[in-house]
Design a protein around this motif. Structure first.
Motif, PDB file in Angstrom:
ATOM      1  N   LEU A  20       0.828  -1.208   0.000  1.00 34.65           N
ATOM      2  CA  LEU A  20       0.000   0.000   0.000  1.00 34.65           C
ATOM      3  C   LEU A  20       0.863   1.260   0.000  1.00 34.65           C
ATOM      4  O   LEU A  20       0.559   2.242  -0.686  1.00 34.65           O
ATOM      5  N   ASN A  21       1.949   1.218   0.762  1.00 40.71           N
ATOM      6  CA  ASN A  21       2.798   2.406   0.852  1.00 40.71           C
ATOM      7  C   ASN A  21       3.776   2.532  -0.315  1.00 40.71           C
ATOM      8  O   ASN A  21       4.344   3.602  -0.535  1.00 40.71           O
ATOM      9  N   LYS A  22       3.927   1.478  -1.076  1.00 37.64           N
ATOM     10  CA  LYS A  22       4.739   1.552  -2.290  1.00 37.64           C
ATOM     11  C   LYS A  22       3.985   2.275  -3.404  1.00 37.64           C
ATOM     12  O   LYS A  22       4.551   3.052  -4.172  1.00 37.64           O
ATOM     13  N   TYR A  23       2.659   2.038  -3.456  1.00 33.08           N
ATOM     14  CA  TYR A  23       1.861   2.601  -4.545  1.00 33.08           C
ATOM     15  C   TYR A  23       0.979   3.776  -4.087  1.00 33.08           C
ATOM     16  O   TYR A  23       0.222   4.330  -4.885  1.00 33.08           O
ATOM     17  N   GLY A  24       1.071   4.124  -2.825  1.00 36.19           N
ATOM     18  CA  GLY A  24       0.283   5.232  -2.299  1.00 36.19           C
ATOM     19  C   GLY A  24       0.568   5.386  -0.817  1.00 36.19           C
ATOM     20  O   GLY A  24       1.711   5.292  -0.381  1.00 36.19           O
ATOM     21  N   LYS A  25      -0.486   5.611  -0.042  1.00 41.95           N
ATOM     22  CA  LYS A  25      -0.359   5.749   1.408  1.00 41.95           C
ATOM     23  C   LYS A  25      -1.304   4.755   2.059  1.00 41.95           C
ATOM     24  O   LYS A  25      -2.479   4.643   1.671  1.00 41.95           O
ATOM     25  N   GLY A  26      -0.796   3.996   3.021  1.00 38.83           N
ATOM     26  CA  GLY A  26      -1.634   2.993   3.662  1.00 38.83           C
ATOM     27  C   GLY A  26      -1.329   2.847   5.142  1.00 38.83           C
ATOM     28  O   GLY A  26      -0.205   3.117   5.586  1.00 38.83           O
ATOM     29  N   TYR A  27      -2.329   2.417   5.890  1.00 38.16           N
ATOM     30  CA  TYR A  27      -2.198   2.246   7.346  1.00 38.16           C
ATOM     31  C   TYR A  27      -2.962   1.003   7.799  1.00 38.16           C
ATOM     32  O   TYR A  27      -3.958   0.613   7.182  1.00 38.16           O
ATOM     33  N   ILE A  28      -2.502   0.432   8.907  1.00 38.90           N
ATOM     34  CA  ILE A  28      -3.322  -0.499   9.686  1.00 38.90           C
ATOM     35  C   ILE A  28      -4.110   0.380  10.646  1.00 38.90           C
ATOM     36  O   ILE A  28      -3.558   1.306  11.256  1.00 38.90           O
ATOM     37  N   VAL A  29      -5.402   0.109  10.782  1.00 39.24           N
ATOM     38  CA  VAL A  29      -6.253   1.088  11.455  1.00 39.24           C
ATOM     39  C   VAL A  29      -7.240   0.425  12.405  1.00 39.24           C
ATOM     40  O   VAL A  29      -7.598  -0.744  12.241  1.00 39.24           O
ATOM     41  N   GLY A  30      -7.668   1.187  13.427  1.00 39.47           N
ATOM     42  CA  GLY A  30      -8.799   0.777  14.253  1.00 39.47           C
ATOM     43  C   GLY A  30      -8.481  -0.108  15.434  1.00 39.47           C
ATOM     44  O   GLY A  30      -7.474   0.059  16.122  1.00 39.47           O
ATOM     45  N   GLY A  31      -9.358  -1.101  15.650  1.00 39.66           N
ATOM     46  CA  GLY A  31      -9.309  -1.927  16.852  1.00 39.66           C
ATOM     47  C   GLY A  31      -8.023  -2.704  17.041  1.00 39.66           C
ATOM     48  O   GLY A  31      -7.640  -2.991  18.179  1.00 39.66           O
ATOM     49  N   SER A  32      -7.338  -3.055  15.955  1.00 46.14           N
ATOM     50  CA  SER A  32      -6.097  -3.818  16.099  1.00 46.14           C
ATOM     51  C   SER A  32      -5.016  -2.983  16.796  1.00 46.14           C
ATOM     52  O   SER A  32      -4.238  -3.505  17.593  1.00 46.14           O
ATOM     53  N   ILE A  33      -4.976  -1.677  16.508  1.00 50.85           N
ATOM     54  CA  ILE A  33      -4.007  -0.800  17.176  1.00 50.85           C
ATOM     55  C   ILE A  33      -4.344  -0.703  18.661  1.00 50.85           C
ATOM     56  O   ILE A  33      -3.461  -0.800  19.523  1.00 50.85           O
ATOM     57  N   ARG A  34      -5.627  -0.532  18.956  1.00 51.61           N
ATOM     58  CA  ARG A  34      -6.078  -0.503  20.352  1.00 51.61           C
ATOM     59  C   ARG A  34      -5.671  -1.772  21.089  1.00 51.61           C
ATOM     60  O   ARG A  34      -5.111  -1.713  22.197  1.00 51.61           O
TER      61      ARG A  34
END
Length: 451
Positions: A20-34
């Motif tokens: 995702l970050n090679k071709y744009g901008k990407g993140y892991i998001v939400g409950g998994s970070i919590r």
């Protein structure tokens, strides 16, 4: 509090994030970070990105991507039997109403290029964090601080978040119960103001959230908060009668509501048990009588309560098997407070089966320990009695008898007398008067009926 790093994720999750970050901008998001910050293993890993939907399909074509919400820019891929969602950054379209920004019913999201807009539309601060290797944790709403302080705050304007999805009220209570958190004052006030919006939510969705919060370790404080905000009686109106209901009985030093939530918190986190505990005394306000000494009694509350529980759980659209179990345990929940003979105990095991008799025992122990300290169950250890009964193979029904219906037909018996004799044989076995052996049972039947 734990830290989040790339090492928290599997090889495939790292591969997705880096692509995702090679071709744009990407993140892991939400409950998994919590969950990682809490030291828990995440259940789901979700991704968000600014990469256009059609490009995403091409980038992950090897995983046979599924369109789970094309209008919402959501792609689902399955790798090694695990599902991952990749969603396009998006924001809602709002309209002004009574000084609040409201999402209209025909809301059509806009795709955006900045993670900030995407995080702004999420429910709670603890769920509004994102991570990638370059930026680390993106935390615009103090989610880390709220995790550290064990508090639940909505993202932005709390009332607006509730109006967007009223079910978020119960999600707040679910996180409170499961994580051991508290609700902020701002969250409590917003819930009080907007709680009636829950009436518009389908019963099934409410029940799903309510069942999850019932299984939390912090369920006692959560149910108290639901009472104080007026939410609990919206879900189960019958509960209002238990609030501040004095039991006027020397066995109880707690009012009815506080006794009930104490029992709920003490039984194991089993859904049938938690619903049993929640509803076991629901009928007490209806059947209360007083004797000449001013002491209250509650005869038949277990019978009336079992019927009420069936009505309530049916209304909540819970599974029939769960409803049957809860009704049966509530109906029998006073039995073990009396002197129970081995025969009666064996019969309970035969009628209820091992799992439900164990539930009855767990409930009775929790119920008993939620009364006055001087009230001690005079029975010997019920778990030991259950163990002994199982060892003696008392978990049998008429269908498990060594002498069956065909045998009785061969002996000349017909119709209802076959069922009557089988019931009698089971009773004799549970009384430990005869063994469950064909010859012994044949001898008994011949002696009594064919002499």
């Amino acid at each position: 509090m734990n830290k989040v790093s790339i090492n928290n994720f599997s090889e495939i999750e790292i591969e997705i994030l880096r692509k995702l970050n090679k071709y744009g901008k990407g993140y892991i998001v939400g409950g998994s970070i919590r969950d990682i910050l809490l030291g828990l293993k995440p259940k789901d890993i979700d991704f968000t990105t600014n990469i256009p939907y059609e490009t995403l399909k091409d980038l992950f074509s090897e995983y046979n991507p599924k369109e789970t919400g094309k209008a919402f820019g959501v792609l689902r891929i399955r790798v090694n039997e695990i599902d991952y969602e990749i969603a396009k950054f998006r924001e809602d379209n709002y309209e002004e109403k009574d000084g609040l920004k409201i999402v209209p019913e025909d809301n059509k999201v806009d795709f955006v290029d900045d993670i900030k807009e995407d995080l702004a539309r999420r429910d709670f601060s603890i769920n509004a964090m994102a991570y990638n290797e370059a930026d680390g944790i993106v935390d615009l709403y103090n989610g880390q601080k709220d995790i550290e302080n064990k508090i639940i705050n909505f993202v932005g304007n709390a009332e607006e978040r509730i109006i967007e999805d009223p079910l978020r009220i119960l999600r707040a209570f679910r996180f409170m119960s499961r994580l051991g958190f508290s609700l902020s004052e701002n969250t409590i006030e917003a819930i009080k103001k907007q709680k009636d919006l829950l009436r518009s939510i389908p019963e099934e969705r409410i029940t799903t959230e309510f069942s999850k919060l019932l299984l939390g370790e912090n369920v006692k404080n959560t149910l108290t908060a639901m009472k104080d905000t007026g939410v609990l009686e919206l879900i189960i109106p019958e509960f209002k009668a238990t609030y501040d209901f004095e039991q006027h009985n020397p066995h109880h030093n707690l009012d009815l509501f506080n006794h009930i939530i104490s029992v709920v918190s003490k039984v194991p986190a089993d859904l049938e048990l938690r619903y049993t505990a929640l509803l076991h005394d629901i009928a007490k306000p209806l059947v209360q009588t007083f004797d000449e000494n001013g002491i209250a009694h509650y005869k038949t509350h277990e019978i009336v309560g079992a019927d009420m529980a069936r009505d309530i759980l049916t209304r909540l659209k819970l599974p029939v098997k769960l409803i049957d179990t809860v009704e049966d345990i509530i109906k029998k929940h006073m039995i073990l407070y009396r002197d129970v003979t081995d025969k009666k105990f064996n019969k309970l095991l035969s009628e209820m089966g091992y799992d439900n008799l164990l539930r009855l025992i767990e409930h009775c122990n929790a119920d008993n320990s939620s009364k006055n300290n001087e009230v001690v169950n005079p029975e010997n250890d019920l778990h030991e009695r259950l163990k002994r009964a199982v060892e003696k193979q008392m978990q049998v029904t008429v269908n498990d008898l060594a002498l069956n219906g065909k045998d009785l037909i061969d002996m000349g018996f017909k119709g209802t007398e076959i069922g009557k004799i089988k019931g009698e044989l089971l009773d004799k076995y549970l009384s430990e008067e005869i063994p469950n052996e064909k010859e012994a049972m044949l001898a008994y039947v011949k002696e009594k009926y064919l002499k």
